[in-house]
Write a protein that holds these residues in place. Structure first.
Motif, mmCIF file in Angstrom:
data_model
loop_
_atom_site.group_PDB
_atom_site.id
_atom_site.type_symbol
_atom_site.label_atom_id
_atom_site.label_comp_id
_atom_site.label_asym_id
_atom_site.label_seq_id
_atom_site.Cartn_x
_atom_site.Cartn_y
_atom_site.Cartn_z
ATOM 1 N N ASP A 324 19.463 -25.306 -17.833
ATOM 2 C CA ASP A 324 18.233 -24.509 -17.913
ATOM 3 C C ASP A 324 17.924 -23.889 -16.559
ATOM 4 N N CYS A 325 18.033 -24.704 -15.512
ATOM 5 C CA CYS A 325 17.731 -24.214 -14.165
ATOM 6 C C CYS A 325 18.743 -23.163 -13.721
ATOM 7 N N LEU A 326 20.022 -23.444 -13.944
ATOM 8 C CA LEU A 326 21.059 -22.514 -13.510
ATOM 9 C C LEU A 326 20.941 -21.168 -14.210
ATOM 10 N N GLU A 327 20.527 -21.178 -15.457
ATOM 11 C CA GLU A 327 20.466 -19.946 -16.241
ATOM 12 C C GLU A 327 19.155 -19.206 -16.076
ATOM 13 N N TYR A 328 18.218 -19.765 -15.314
ATOM 14 C CA TYR A 328 16.925 -19.098 -15.113
ATOM 15 C C TYR A 328 17.036 -18.172 -13.907
ATOM 16 N N THR A 329 17.588 -16.998 -14.142
ATOM 17 C CA THR A 329 17.940 -16.079 -13.052
ATOM 18 C C THR A 329 16.768 -15.596 -12.202
ATOM 19 N N PRO A 330 15.539 -15.440 -12.730
ATOM 20 C CA PRO A 330 14.454 -14.984 -11.843
ATOM 21 C C PRO A 330 14.241 -15.889 -10.631
ATOM 22 N N ALA A 331 14.439 -17.196 -10.807
ATOM 23 C CA ALA A 331 14.234 -18.120 -9.685
ATOM 24 C C ALA A 331 15.267 -17.882 -8.597
ATOM 25 N N TRP A 332 16.532 -17.764 -8.980
ATOM 26 C CA TRP A 332 17.596 -17.593 -7.986
ATOM 27 C C TRP A 332 17.549 -16.208 -7.361
ATOM 28 N N ASP A 333 17.178 -15.206 -8.135
ATOM 29 C CA ASP A 333 17.037 -13.855 -7.592
ATOM 30 C C ASP A 333 15.955 -13.828 -6.518
ATOM 31 N N THR A 334 14.832 -14.482 -6.799
ATOM 32 C CA THR A 334 13.745 -14.535 -5.822
ATOM 33 C C THR A 334 14.165 -15.295 -4.570
ATOM 34 N N LEU A 335 14.903 -16.383 -4.757
ATOM 35 C CA LEU A 335 15.393 -17.146 -3.605
ATOM 36 C C LEU A 335 16.183 -16.250 -2.649
ATOM 37 N N ILE A 336 17.061 -15.416 -3.200
ATOM 38 C CA ILE A 336 17.924 -14.580 -2.363
ATOM 39 C C ILE A 336 17.123 -13.510 -1.633
ATOM 40 N N TRP A 337 16.403 -12.668 -2.376
ATOM 41 C CA TRP A 337 15.780 -11.519 -1.706
ATOM 42 C C TRP A 337 14.610 -11.930 -0.813
ATOM 43 N N PHE A 338 13.867 -12.944 -1.223
ATOM 44 C CA PHE A 338 12.724 -13.349 -0.411
ATOM 45 C C PHE A 338 13.192 -14.036 0.877
ATOM 46 N N ALA A 339 14.248 -14.847 0.785
ATOM 47 C CA ALA A 339 14.784 -15.502 1.978
ATOM 48 C C ALA A 339 15.317 -14.474 2.971
ATOM 49 N N ILE A 340 15.972 -13.441 2.465
ATOM 50 C CA ILE A 340 16.505 -12.410 3.353
ATOM 51 C C ILE A 340 15.377 -11.678 4.075
ATOM 52 N N LEU A 341 14.334 -11.313 3.346
ATOM 53 C CA LEU A 341 13.222 -10.594 3.966
ATOM 54 C C LEU A 341 12.489 -11.458 4.986
ATOM 55 N N ILE A 342 12.264 -12.720 4.662
ATOM 56 C CA ILE A 342 11.581 -13.603 5.609
ATOM 57 C C ILE A 342 12.441 -13.820 6.850
ATOM 58 N N SER A 343 13.742 -13.949 6.657
ATOM 59 C CA SER A 343 14.636 -14.125 7.807
ATOM 60 C C SER A 343 14.589 -12.911 8.727
ATOM 61 N N MET A 344 14.595 -11.720 8.150
ATOM 62 C CA MET A 344 14.511 -10.509 8.962
ATOM 63 C C MET A 344 13.155 -10.435 9.673
ATOM 64 N N SER A 345 12.091 -10.771 8.959
ATOM 65 C CA SER A 345 10.759 -10.758 9.551
ATOM 66 C C SER A 345 10.658 -11.755 10.702
ATOM 67 N N ASN A 346 11.229 -12.951 10.504
ATOM 68 C CA ASN A 346 11.236 -13.942 11.574
ATOM 69 C C ASN A 346 12.019 -13.445 12.784
ATOM 70 N N GLY A 347 13.135 -12.753 12.525
ATOM 71 C CA GLY A 347 13.918 -12.203 13.615
ATOM 72 C C GLY A 347 13.143 -11.184 14.424
ATOM 73 N N LEU A 348 12.368 -10.349 13.745
ATOM 74 C CA LEU A 348 11.532 -9.370 14.452
ATOM 75 C C LEU A 348 10.470 -10.066 15.297
ATOM 76 N N ASN A 349 9.899 -11.129 14.762
ATOM 77 C CA ASN A 349 8.887 -11.865 15.526
ATOM 78 C C ASN A 349 9.486 -12.488 16.780
ATOM 79 N N GLU A 350 10.634 -13.127 16.610
ATOM 80 C CA GLU A 350 11.268 -13.794 17.743
ATOM 81 C C GLU A 350 11.733 -12.808 18.807
ATOM 82 N N SER A 351 12.046 -11.590 18.400
ATOM 83 C CA SER A 351 12.514 -10.589 19.365
ATOM 84 C C SER A 351 11.392 -10.074 20.257
#
Length: 483
Positions: A324-351
């Motif tokens: 059930d968890c593996l097939e619930y694609t909205p959760a994994w999709d959100t994990l990917i794109w949100f993590a990428i955006l937060i990582s980039m935002s954190n990088g801008l802050n640290e710079s």
């Protein structure tokens, strides 16, 4: 891929990178990251690819260009906020139900608890869609002081309920019925959540962070909980009153009046009979998570651990399976794109790029000799607008709150007024984009609102909330003696 939107987004980033010189003190890598971040955000608006795919392409560019090493480019994968979001999706899955609002028995996806809750809400307040919006708003108002996570409230309570309510009138996004009521209710709940978060000191982790940062600058708020609440009361209540009705006029649901809904809901509840074992386990598990979200800090249990324990319970008891968890694609999709955006935002802050921009703004304002009142409003607007560069309210507060408060104090703004009003502001931009906060990501992930709707109504109601808070708050704060 849509070539024209992709070309527009990439060209914009290249323009910033190659034609605009980087500010003094900003490294080439930081400027490259900034240009890729801008292309990413513009791409999310014009949509050359699905959100997750476009974010992954941006990740490739970040790593290939050397703007961030791989570990930092995906560093937010370990963020507690992101995993709280993902697990909240699975809570919704456990309670989810595919149901047509007729007298025919419903077909359940999992436990059916969601349909039961939906029918209770419909029976009590289901005579109109607008009435439902106000009911959900009031429910969050009462929950928010004891549940200090807008993300948890959205993912664990309100998004699942709205899904069930919408599906009860065959309003599933997958069947083209998202605008029947779900799109309106999702936007209404997201936009009013800014006010419920701002009203109470304990409604959001960023609120406590603001007071800690203010104290470090010498601004100590006496009787913090009560002072915070009284200061925000008039603008927050007014905002919660007018937001649903304004959105109802601007973005009306297709189904406005449902006079037959309460009767049908009661009939469905009668047909469902007593709660099943799966429903009881799901209800007890999620209720336990809510209790831990309320009191977990006192016993050393963070919100994400409470969510993990709840998900583990659902898996062990068989209410959810790992498939059930593996097939619930909205959760994994959100994990990917949100993590990428937060990582980039954190990088801008640290710079130091974001704080550098804030410093330039502060110096220019001081040079104009405007007096503290105009500077107060200008800095509030800038503080709010800069959130378009952030994928986390807490990250925004951590990066800019102290700098903006220092600029206000240096210009002569009163300490109490500056510290608390800026802290209220920190709650208002949580719904301006689909990546502005954890709760925004959850509401967007539900599939009821398009990206263009998110940006349009996010901007309208976000800046409206800022205008209400400052416009109504100004005379109220003067009455309270803050200046």
């Amino acid at each position: 891929m849509k070539l024209v939107p992709a070309a527009i987004a990439v060209a914009f980033g290249c323009l910033v990178k190659f034609l605009i010189p980087s500010p003094a003190g900003i490294t080439p890598e930081a400027w490259t990251l900034f240009s890729i971040f801008l292309s990413t955000i513009l791409g999310l608006v014009v949509q050359p690819l699905p959100v997750g795919a476009w974010a992954f392409c941006a990740l490739c560019c970040v790593v290939a260009s050397g703007a961030l090493p791989f570990a930092k480019a995906l560093g937010a994968m370990t963020s507690e906020v992101i995993w709280l979001i993902v697990i909240s999706f699975f809570f919704a899955k456990a309670s989810a139900v595919m149901h047509q609002y007729t007298c025919v028995p419903a077909g359940f996806e999992k436990t059916g608890l969601g349909e039961r809750i939906a029918n209770i809400f419909v029976a009590a307040m289901g005579k109109s869609t607008l009435g439902l919006a106000y009911g959900l708003s009031i429910a969050e108002l009462f929950l928010s002081p004891a549940l200090p996570s807008t993300t948890a409230r959205a993912g664990g309570i309100f998004v699942p309920i709205i899904k069930f309510l919408s599906k009860s009138v065959n309003g599933d996004p997958e069947t083209g019925g998202r605008k029947k009521m779900g799109a309106f209710l999702m936007q209404s709940q997201l936009q009013q959540s800014s006010y419920s978060s701002a009203l109470f000191l304990t409604s959001g982790a960023q609120n406590l962070l603001c007071l800690n940062l203010a104290a470090e600058l010498g601004v100590v708020v006496p009787d913090a909980w009560t002072t915070w609440f009284v200061g925000c009361l008039p603008p927050a209540i007014l905002g919660m009153v007018i937001t649903p009705i304004l959105l109802f006029k601007m973005f009306p649901p297709e189904i406005k009046e449902t006079p037959e809904a309460p009767t049908l809901a009661k009939q469905n509840l009668a047909k469902m009979g007593p709660m099943s074992a799966g429903e009881k386990i799901t209800l007890a598990t999620i209720s336990g998570a809510v209790v831990l979200w309320m009191f977990g800090d006192a016993i050393g249990c963070p919100a994400v651990l409470a969510a993990m324990l709840a998900l583990g319970t659902l898996l062990v008891t068989g209410v959810l399976t790992w498939r059930d968890c593996l097939e619930y694609t909205p959760a994994w999709d959100t994990l990917i794109w949100f993590a990428i955006l937060i990582s980039m935002s954190n990088g801008l802050n640290e710079s130091g790029l974001i704080s550098s921009f804030a410093g330039v703004v502060g110096n220019q304002l001081n040079a104009l000799n405007l007096g503290w009142q105009p500077v107060f409003f200008i800095l509030h607007f800038a503080f709010f607008a800069l959130h378009y560069l952030f994928a986390s309210q807490t990250a925004h507060i951590g990066a800019l709150y102290a700098a903006f408060l220092a600029m206000m104090l240096a210009s002569g703004c009163p300490g109490m007024l500056s510290a608390l009003s800026l802290a209220y502001n920190g709650n208002l931009f949580g719904g301006i984009t689909h990546f502005a906060s954890g709760q925004a990501a959850i509401f967007y992930g539900s599939g009821f609102n398009s990206l263009s709707e998110f940006f349009l109504y996010g901007a309208i109601f976000g800046f409206l909330s800022l205008a209400l808070t400052l416009g109504v708050g100004w005379p109220w704060w003067k009455f309270l003696g803050w200046f």
